[in-house]
Write an enzyme that holds these catalytic residues in place. Structure first.
Site, PDB file in Angstrom:
ATOM      1  N   ARG A 132      43.411  52.640  47.108  1.00  7.59           N
ATOM      2  CA  ARG A 132      42.112  53.344  47.092  1.00  7.59           C
ATOM      3  C   ARG A 132      42.121  54.540  48.050  1.00  7.59           C
ATOM      4  NH1 ARG A 132      42.417  50.226  43.681  1.00  7.59           N
ATOM      5  NH2 ARG A 132      41.117  48.410  43.277  1.00  7.59           N
ATOM      6  N   SER A 173      32.361  48.134  43.651  1.00  7.81           N
ATOM      7  CA  SER A 173      32.809  47.496  44.896  1.00  7.81           C
ATOM      8  C   SER A 173      32.446  48.389  46.074  1.00  7.81           C
ATOM      9  CB  SER A 173      34.320  47.292  44.885  1.00  7.81           C
ATOM     10  OG  SER A 173      34.675  46.453  43.825  1.00  7.81           O
ATOM     11  N   GLU A 197      34.517  51.388  50.815  1.00 10.72           N
ATOM     12  CA  GLU A 197      35.211  52.148  49.776  1.00 10.72           C
ATOM     13  C   GLU A 197      34.307  53.303  49.319  1.00 10.72           C
ATOM     14  OE1 GLU A 197      37.019  49.839  46.480  1.00 10.72           O
ATOM     15  OE2 GLU A 197      36.037  51.275  45.166  1.00 10.72           O
TER      16      GLU A 197
HETATM   17  P1  NAP Z   1      39.516  39.877  40.834  1.00 12.94           P
HETATM   18  O1  NAP Z   1      40.308  39.977  39.575  1.00 12.94           O
HETATM   19  O2  NAP Z   1      38.501  38.816  40.986  1.00 12.94           O
HETATM   20  O3  NAP Z   1      40.499  39.809  42.081  1.00 12.94           O
HETATM   21  C1  NAP Z   1      39.987  39.832  43.411  1.00 12.94           C
HETATM   22  C2  NAP Z   1      40.901  40.676  44.244  1.00 12.94           C
HETATM   23  O4  NAP Z   1      42.162  40.033  44.314  1.00 12.94           O
HETATM   24  C3  NAP Z   1      41.069  42.029  43.630  1.00 12.94           C
HETATM   25  O5  NAP Z   1      40.609  42.979  44.539  1.00 12.94           O
HETATM   26  C4  NAP Z   1      42.555  42.158  43.337  1.00 12.94           C
HETATM   27  O6  NAP Z   1      43.146  43.255  43.984  1.00 12.94           O
HETATM   28  C5  NAP Z   1      43.190  40.920  43.929  1.00 12.94           C
HETATM   29  N1  NAP Z   1      44.033  40.316  42.880  1.00 12.94           N
HETATM   30  C6  NAP Z   1      43.661  39.452  41.918  1.00 12.94           C
HETATM   31  N2  NAP Z   1      44.709  39.081  41.177  1.00 12.94           N
HETATM   32  C7  NAP Z   1      45.776  39.734  41.671  1.00 12.94           C
HETATM   33  C8  NAP Z   1      47.153  39.788  41.319  1.00 12.94           C
HETATM   34  N3  NAP Z   1      47.633  39.050  40.287  1.00 12.94           N
HETATM   35  N4  NAP Z   1      47.964  40.566  42.042  1.00 12.94           N
HETATM   36  C9  NAP Z   1      47.479  41.306  43.070  1.00 12.94           C
HETATM   37  N5  NAP Z   1      46.206  41.307  43.450  1.00 12.94           N
HETATM   38  C10 NAP Z   1      45.345  40.531  42.766  1.00 12.94           C
HETATM   39  O7  NAP Z   1      38.874  41.311  41.111  1.00 12.94           O
HETATM   40  P2  NAP Z   1      37.425  41.857  40.803  1.00 12.94           P
HETATM   41  O8  NAP Z   1      36.776  42.120  42.098  1.00 12.94           O
HETATM   42  O9  NAP Z   1      36.738  41.048  39.747  1.00 12.94           O
HETATM   43  O10 NAP Z   1      37.755  43.258  40.154  1.00 12.94           O
HETATM   44  C11 NAP Z   1      38.521  43.328  38.995  1.00 12.94           C
HETATM   45  C12 NAP Z   1      39.460  44.501  39.116  1.00 12.94           C
HETATM   46  O11 NAP Z   1      38.705  45.702  39.103  1.00 12.94           O
HETATM   47  C13 NAP Z   1      40.262  44.488  40.407  1.00 12.94           C
HETATM   48  O12 NAP Z   1      41.563  44.924  40.136  1.00 12.94           O
HETATM   49  C14 NAP Z   1      39.519  45.462  41.280  1.00 12.94           C
HETATM   50  O13 NAP Z   1      40.330  46.097  42.219  1.00 12.94           O
HETATM   51  C15 NAP Z   1      39.031  46.441  40.237  1.00 12.94           C
HETATM   52  N6  NAP Z   1      37.927  47.256  40.731  1.00 12.94           N
HETATM   53  C16 NAP Z   1      38.211  48.509  41.162  1.00 12.94           C
HETATM   54  C17 NAP Z   1      37.240  49.321  41.674  1.00 12.94           C
HETATM   55  C18 NAP Z   1      37.578  50.711  42.136  1.00 12.94           C
HETATM   56  O14 NAP Z   1      38.675  51.231  41.972  1.00 12.94           O
HETATM   57  N7  NAP Z   1      36.651  51.374  42.750  1.00 12.94           N
HETATM   58  C19 NAP Z   1      35.942  48.848  41.751  1.00 12.94           C
HETATM   59  C20 NAP Z   1      35.663  47.563  41.306  1.00 12.94           C
HETATM   60  C21 NAP Z   1      36.679  46.762  40.801  1.00 12.94           C
HETATM   61  P3  NAP Z   1      43.129  44.750  43.422  1.00 12.94           P
HETATM   62  O15 NAP Z   1      41.883  45.333  43.926  1.00 12.94           O
HETATM   63  O16 NAP Z   1      44.324  45.390  44.016  1.00 12.94           O
HETATM   64  O17 NAP Z   1      43.214  44.675  41.935  1.00 12.94           O
END
Ligand code: NAP
Length: 337
Positions: free
Chosen positions: A165, A236, A332
């Site tokens: 990020r 987020s 963020e």
């Molecule tokens: P989630 O799938 O419930 O996972 C929670 C966190 O654990 C995430 O932040 C994710 O990191 C990490 N994670 C889960 N599985 C993983 C794996 N197999 N390997 C590495 N890291 C893992 O996440 P969520 O909060 O519901 O969000 C879904 C996705 O949308 C996530 O990837 C999240 O980052 C993304 N998102 C991005 C933004 C943004 O760019 N502004 C905003 C909202 C959500 P990561 O964050 O690295 O994926």
């Protein structure tokens, strides 16, 4: 170029919060940008580039800035070789429209990033990422107008200095992103390792094409993230923290079940898990701002919310995480004041 005075940031941000900006300039061409720069100089106003306002918390008080928005929103595909295609998109294009266009052309690389609000120009700024893919994975170059030198510059992927990020564009606000190029694959490259996608596959959902993965991601997101039409939100609100291996192991001992994701930048700790399981903060509120019941990392605001509500909530959450886990979390979402 279109210019308007005293435009409430509440109308330009997905938080639906923010006082009036001194000037808002909508620019189509480089000439427009130069005119806007001259106008800002005449009025003694700093320039703040804004896309669709989906990652910004604007202050309640008047904002003495010229808000610059880029309106050009075209894209074009260029064949590179048998295996890859470059897509070059203007900063003003809606991000999800680019994902759709790439998937419709049966190209791979952007599908996991479906459904993220915002513009193409904003994508490299915080290196958007979701479901195991980040913008930097396929991004080839960024073209930016340097407000300080009045030059158009091209930055290779390495020159963008991407991190989790993160990118140089967060720290160098003089670089106004004009166009972004992604190198996409004609060869199927499905990345479906994240639990939510695995679950969708186990439930019988096809993930055979990039379009199918994009559709599955949008469906998953619709259940986890608030509807922008109904609530104020910027997705987020905090970044997930990274710890060294030892600190992560100590934390996992204290909080059994804490998921951990080791990687090159350290061990990533899902902050939503700590907020939910260690602190029970789903739905925790300050004024008209609260942590979303379906996802504790997301701040949502009710109608009439102020930036001070969000700040009070964010500060309280930051203190609680520091107290219970000894981690100093970072926002963020960017602040515009
Ligand atoms: P989630 O799938 O419930 O996972 C929670 C966190 O654990 C995430 O932040 C994710 O990191 C990490 N994670 C889960 N599985 C993983 C794996 N197999 N390997 C590495 N890291 C893992 O996440 P969520 O909060 O519901 O969000 C879904 C996705 O949308 C996530 O990837 C999240 O980052 C993304 N998102 C991005 C933004 C943004 O760019 N502004 C905003 C909202 C959500 P990561 O964050 O690295 O994926």
């Amino acid at each position: 170029m279109k210019v308007a005075e005293h435009v409430p940031l509440a109308k330009l941000t997905t938080f639906k919060i923010g006082g009036p900006a001194a000037l808002v300039a909508e620019c189509e061409t480089i000439e427009d940008i130069k005119t806007a720069v001259a106008l800002a100089r005449d009025r003694g106003l700093p320039i703040y580039p804004l896309g669709e306002g989906s990652n910004v918390l604007a202050a309640d008080a008047p904002i003495e800035k010229l808000i610059l928005r880029l309106t050009r929103a075209a894209h074009a595909f260029e064949t590179v070789d048998d295996a890859s295609v470059r897509v070059v998109a203007d900063a003003g294009m809606h991000w999800d429209a680019l994902v759709d266009a790439a998937c419709a052309a049966q190209l791979w690389g952007l599908e996991n990033l479906a459904g993220i609000p915002g513009s193409v120009g904003a994508a490299p700024v915080q290196n958007i990422g979701a479901y195991g893919r980040e913008a930097r994975d396929t991004l080839e170059w960024v073209e930016a107008y340097d407000l300080a030198s009045s030059e158009v510059k091209r930055f290779t992927n390495a020159a963008c200095r991407f991190g989790y990020r993160e990118s140089r564009f967060k720290r160098e606000p003089d670089l106004l992103i004009l166009r972004v190029a992604f190198l996409l694959s004609r060869v199927p490259e499905p990345r479906v390792g994240y639990q939510d996608l695995q679950k969708a596959a186990a439930e019988g959902r096809s993930l055979a094409t990039s379009a199918a993965i994009a559709a599955a991601v949008r469906e998953i997101r619709s259940h986890k993230f608030p509807d922008l039409a109904a609530w104020g939100t910027a997705g987020s609100f905090f970044k997930n923290p990274f710890l060294d291996e030892e600190a992560a192991a100590r934390l996992a001992e204290r909080f059994p079940g804490l998921p951990q994701f080791p990687g090159p930048e350290g061990t990533k700790i899902p902050l939503a898990w700590l907020l939910d399981h260690a602190l029970g903060l789903r739905g925790f509120a300050e004024g008209a701002a609260r942590l979303y019941e379906q996802h504790a990392l997301v701040v949502v605001t009710a109608q009439g919310a102020h930036a001070r509500d969000v700040d009070a909530l964010a500060d309280a959450v930051t203190r609680k995480i520091l107290d219970i886990a000894g981690i100093r979390i970072e926002r963020e979402v960017r602040t515009l004041a």
